[in-house]
Design a protein around this motif. Structure first.
Motif, PDB file in Angstrom:
ATOM      1  N   GLN A   1     -34.518  14.970 -24.645  1.00 55.52           N
ATOM      2  CA  GLN A   1     -34.961  16.227 -24.033  1.00 55.52           C
ATOM      3  C   GLN A   1     -36.470  16.402 -24.123  1.00 55.52           C
ATOM      4  O   GLN A   1     -37.105  16.817 -23.162  1.00 55.52           O
ATOM      5  N   ILE A   2     -37.063  16.093 -25.273  1.00 58.19           N
ATOM      6  CA  ILE A   2     -38.514  16.289 -25.381  1.00 58.19           C
ATOM      7  C   ILE A   2     -39.277  15.296 -24.503  1.00 58.19           C
ATOM      8  O   ILE A   2     -40.331  15.630 -23.968  1.00 58.19           O
ATOM      9  N   ILE A   3     -38.722  14.104 -24.307  1.00 53.65           N
ATOM     10  CA  ILE A   3     -39.369  13.145 -23.413  1.00 53.65           C
ATOM     11  C   ILE A   3     -39.262  13.627 -21.968  1.00 53.65           C
ATOM     12  O   ILE A   3     -40.232  13.594 -21.213  1.00 53.65           O
ATOM     13  N   ARG A   4     -38.091  14.111 -21.567  1.00 50.77           N
ATOM     14  CA  ARG A   4     -37.930  14.618 -20.198  1.00 50.77           C
ATOM     15  C   ARG A   4     -38.842  15.817 -19.937  1.00 50.77           C
ATOM     16  O   ARG A   4     -39.444  15.931 -18.862  1.00 50.77           O
ATOM     17  N   THR A   5     -38.948  16.715 -20.912  1.00 48.62           N
ATOM     18  CA  THR A   5     -39.830  17.880 -20.777  1.00 48.62           C
ATOM     19  C   THR A   5     -41.280  17.432 -20.627  1.00 48.62           C
ATOM     20  O   THR A   5     -42.019  17.934 -19.773  1.00 48.62           O
ATOM     21  N   LYS A   6     -41.690  16.470 -21.445  1.00 53.79           N
ATOM     22  CA  LYS A   6     -43.065  15.964 -21.373  1.00 53.79           C
ATOM     23  C   LYS A   6     -43.314  15.264 -20.045  1.00 53.79           C
ATOM     24  O   LYS A   6     -44.386  15.422 -19.439  1.00 53.79           O
ATOM     25  N   LEU A   7     -42.358  14.476 -19.563  1.00 52.33           N
ATOM     26  CA  LEU A   7     -42.511  13.817 -18.260  1.00 52.33           C
ATOM     27  C   LEU A   7     -42.680  14.832 -17.138  1.00 52.33           C
ATOM     28  O   LEU A   7     -43.477  14.635 -16.217  1.00 52.33           O
ATOM     29  N   GLU A   8     -41.938  15.924 -17.219  1.00 53.30           N
ATOM     30  CA  GLU A   8     -42.057  16.971 -16.198  1.00 53.30           C
ATOM     31  C   GLU A   8     -43.468  17.560 -16.203  1.00 53.30           C
ATOM     32  O   GLU A   8     -44.094  17.720 -15.152  1.00 53.30           O
ATOM     33  N   ARG A   9     -43.969  17.885 -17.386  1.00 54.69           N
ATOM     34  CA  ARG A   9     -45.334  18.433 -17.492  1.00 54.69           C
ATOM     35  C   ARG A   9     -46.374  17.417 -17.032  1.00 54.69           C
ATOM     36  O   ARG A   9     -47.317  17.771 -16.320  1.00 54.69           O
ATOM     37  N   THR A  10     -46.191  16.168 -17.425  1.00 47.30           N
ATOM     38  CA  THR A  10     -47.143  15.122 -17.038  1.00 47.30           C
ATOM     39  C   THR A  10     -47.103  14.894 -15.534  1.00 47.30           C
ATOM     40  O   THR A  10     -48.143  14.682 -14.899  1.00 47.30           O
ATOM     41  N   GLY A  11     -45.908  14.956 -14.951  1.00 45.35           N
ATOM     42  CA  GLY A  11     -45.777  14.811 -13.504  1.00 45.35           C
ATOM     43  C   GLY A  11     -46.515  15.894 -12.740  1.00 45.35           C
ATOM     44  O   GLY A  11     -47.056  15.646 -11.658  1.00 45.35           O
ATOM     45  N   GLN A  12     -46.568  17.092 -13.296  1.00 42.21           N
ATOM     46  CA  GLN A  12     -47.308  18.181 -12.663  1.00 42.21           C
ATOM     47  C   GLN A  12     -48.819  17.938 -12.741  1.00 42.21           C
ATOM     48  O   GLN A  12     -49.566  18.267 -11.818  1.00 42.21           O
ATOM     49  N   LYS A  13     -49.260  17.354 -13.852  1.00 37.81           N
ATOM     50  CA  LYS A  13     -50.684  17.072 -14.025  1.00 37.81           C
ATOM     51  C   LYS A  13     -51.116  15.844 -13.219  1.00 37.81           C
ATOM     52  O   LYS A  13     -52.277  15.732 -12.840  1.00 37.81           O
ATOM     53  N   TYR A  14     -50.165  14.935 -13.007  1.00 33.58           N
ATOM     54  CA  TYR A  14     -50.460  13.687 -12.312  1.00 33.58           C
ATOM     55  C   TYR A  14     -49.516  13.507 -11.126  1.00 33.58           C
ATOM     56  O   TYR A  14     -48.621  12.656 -11.161  1.00 33.58           O
ATOM     57  N   PRO A  15     -49.697  14.278 -10.053  1.00 41.41           N
ATOM     58  CA  PRO A  15     -48.817  14.107  -8.896  1.00 41.41           C
ATOM     59  C   PRO A  15     -48.986  12.707  -8.303  1.00 41.41           C
ATOM     60  O   PRO A  15     -50.089  12.145  -8.290  1.00 41.41           O
ATOM     61  N   VAL A  16     -47.877  12.156  -7.828  1.00 39.59           N
ATOM     62  CA  VAL A  16     -47.869  10.788  -7.307  1.00 39.59           C
ATOM     63  C   VAL A  16     -48.954  10.588  -6.265  1.00 39.59           C
ATOM     64  O   VAL A  16     -49.690   9.585  -6.310  1.00 39.59           O
ATOM     65  N   GLU A  17     -49.089  11.525  -5.346  1.00 43.87           N
ATOM     66  CA  GLU A  17     -50.041  11.342  -4.243  1.00 43.87           C
ATOM     67  C   GLU A  17     -51.493  11.262  -4.716  1.00 43.87           C
ATOM     68  O   GLU A  17     -52.341  10.708  -4.029  1.00 43.87           O
ATOM     69  N   LYS A  18     -51.798  11.771  -5.899  1.00 41.98           N
ATOM     70  CA  LYS A  18     -53.161  11.685  -6.426  1.00 41.98           C
ATOM     71  C   LYS A  18     -53.313  10.601  -7.496  1.00 41.98           C
ATOM     72  O   LYS A  18     -54.383  10.029  -7.654  1.00 41.98           O
ATOM     73  N   ALA A  19     -52.258  10.349  -8.250  1.00 39.13           N
ATOM     74  CA  ALA A  19     -52.376   9.490  -9.430  1.00 39.13           C
ATOM     75  C   ALA A  19     -51.887   8.058  -9.239  1.00 39.13           C
ATOM     76  O   ALA A  19     -52.214   7.190 -10.049  1.00 39.13           O
ATOM     77  N   LYS A  20     -51.135   7.790  -8.186  1.00 45.31           N
ATOM     78  CA  LYS A  20     -50.533   6.467  -8.018  1.00 45.31           C
ATOM     79  C   LYS A  20     -51.594   5.368  -8.035  1.00 45.31           C
ATOM     80  O   LYS A  20     -52.545   5.385  -7.257  1.00 45.31           O
ATOM     81  N   GLY A  21     -51.415   4.422  -8.950  1.00 42.71           N
ATOM     82  CA  GLY A  21     -52.307   3.279  -9.041  1.00 42.71           C
ATOM     83  C   GLY A  21     -53.647   3.572  -9.691  1.00 42.71           C
ATOM     84  O   GLY A  21     -54.526   2.711  -9.707  1.00 42.71           O
ATOM     85  N   ARG A  22     -53.791   4.748 -10.274  1.00 41.57           N
ATOM     86  CA  ARG A  22     -55.063   5.139 -10.881  1.00 41.57           C
ATOM     87  C   ARG A  22     -54.859   5.490 -12.353  1.00 41.57           C
ATOM     88  O   ARG A  22     -53.832   6.036 -12.720  1.00 41.57           O
ATOM     89  N   SER A  23     -55.854   5.221 -13.154  1.00 40.97           N
ATOM     90  CA  SER A  23     -55.798   5.594 -14.570  1.00 40.97           C
ATOM     91  C   SER A  23     -56.732   6.761 -14.877  1.00 40.97           C
ATOM     92  O   SER A  23     -57.001   7.063 -16.032  1.00 40.97           O
ATOM     93  N   THR A  24     -57.191   7.419 -13.847  1.00 43.74           N
ATOM     94  CA  THR A  24     -58.108   8.547 -13.978  1.00 43.74           C
ATOM     95  C   THR A  24     -57.421   9.718 -14.672  1.00 43.74           C
ATOM     96  O   THR A  24     -56.266  10.016 -14.382  1.00 43.74           O
ATOM     97  N   LYS A  25     -58.160  10.389 -15.553  1.00 44.21           N
ATOM     98  CA  LYS A  25     -57.602  11.554 -16.231  1.00 44.21           C
ATOM     99  C   LYS A  25     -57.332  12.652 -15.203  1.00 44.21           C
ATOM    100  O   LYS A  25     -58.041  12.803 -14.204  1.00 44.21           O
ATOM    101  N   TYR A  26     -56.283  13.438 -15.477  1.00 43.41           N
ATOM    102  CA  TYR A  26     -55.790  14.441 -14.528  1.00 43.41           C
ATOM    103  C   TYR A  26     -56.886  15.394 -14.026  1.00 43.41           C
ATOM    104  O   TYR A  26     -56.864  15.814 -12.877  1.00 43.41           O
ATOM    105  N   ASP A  27     -57.831  15.752 -14.878  1.00 45.03           N
ATOM    106  CA  ASP A  27     -58.845  16.728 -14.476  1.00 45.03           C
ATOM    107  C   ASP A  27     -59.938  16.105 -13.603  1.00 45.03           C
ATOM    108  O   ASP A  27     -60.865  16.793 -13.176  1.00 45.03           O
ATOM    109  N   ARG A  28     -59.796  14.824 -13.312  1.00 47.68           N
ATOM    110  CA  ARG A  28     -60.781  14.134 -12.452  1.00 47.68           C
ATOM    111  C   ARG A  28     -60.137  13.512 -11.221  1.00 47.68           C
ATOM    112  O   ARG A  28     -60.768  12.748 -10.508  1.00 47.68           O
ATOM    113  N   LEU A  29     -58.877  13.813 -10.988  1.00 47.15           N
ATOM    114  CA  LEU A  29     -58.198  13.263  -9.812  1.00 47.15           C
ATOM    115  C   LEU A  29     -58.666  13.957  -8.559  1.00 47.15           C
ATOM    116  O   LEU A  29     -58.981  15.097  -8.535  1.00 47.15           O
TER     117      LEU A  29
END
Length: 106
Positions: A78-106
C-alpha cells in the motif's frame, strides 16, 4: 518455512533468536542505510557487481525494510502504491518519459 508468507517467516526467524528487542524503528532505519551502503560497495570498482553478493546485500536491505514496515504497522504494498501515485502526479508520462530531470524542472 517457504510455504508461509514471507513476513511471517521473518517474524518467526527473529522471534526464535529474540532479536525483536533490537528492532526499534531507529535501529531498523539505521540498518537499512548500513546494508544499502554494503550493496553499493558491490559496485565500488566496476558496474558489474557479483550477482551472489548483490543478491545477499539486497536481501538484507529488503529484510530490514520489511521489518521496519511491520514495526510501524505499514503495509509495504500500500505505501508503495501510494508513493507511486504521488510520484506519477509529479512526473506525468508526457513530460517525464525518457528524462531524469527533477519534477520542478520538467
Amino acid at each position: 518455512m517457504a510455504s508461509e508468507p514471507l513476513l511471517q517467516t521473518l517474524r518467526t526467524f527473529m522471534a526464535e533468536r529474540d532479536w525483536e528487542q533490537f528492532h526499534s524503528p531507529e535501529n531498523l532505519a539505521k540498518s537499512i542505510s548500513i546494508e544499502a551502503a554494503e550493496l553499493l560497495e558491490c559496485y565500488q570498482w566496476n558496474g558489474d557487481g557479483d550477482q551472489d553478493e548483490v543478491a545477499g546485500e539486497l536481501a538484507d536491505v529488503l529484510t530490514y525494510a520489511l521489518l521496519l514496515a511491520d514495526k510501524l504497522e505499514l503495509d509495504p504494498e500500500q505505501i508503495i502504491r501510494t508513493k507511486l501515485e504521488r510520484t506519477g502526479q509529479k512526473y506525468p508520462v508526457e513530460k517525464a518519459k525518457g528524462r531524469s530531470t527533477k519534477y520542478d524542472r520538467l
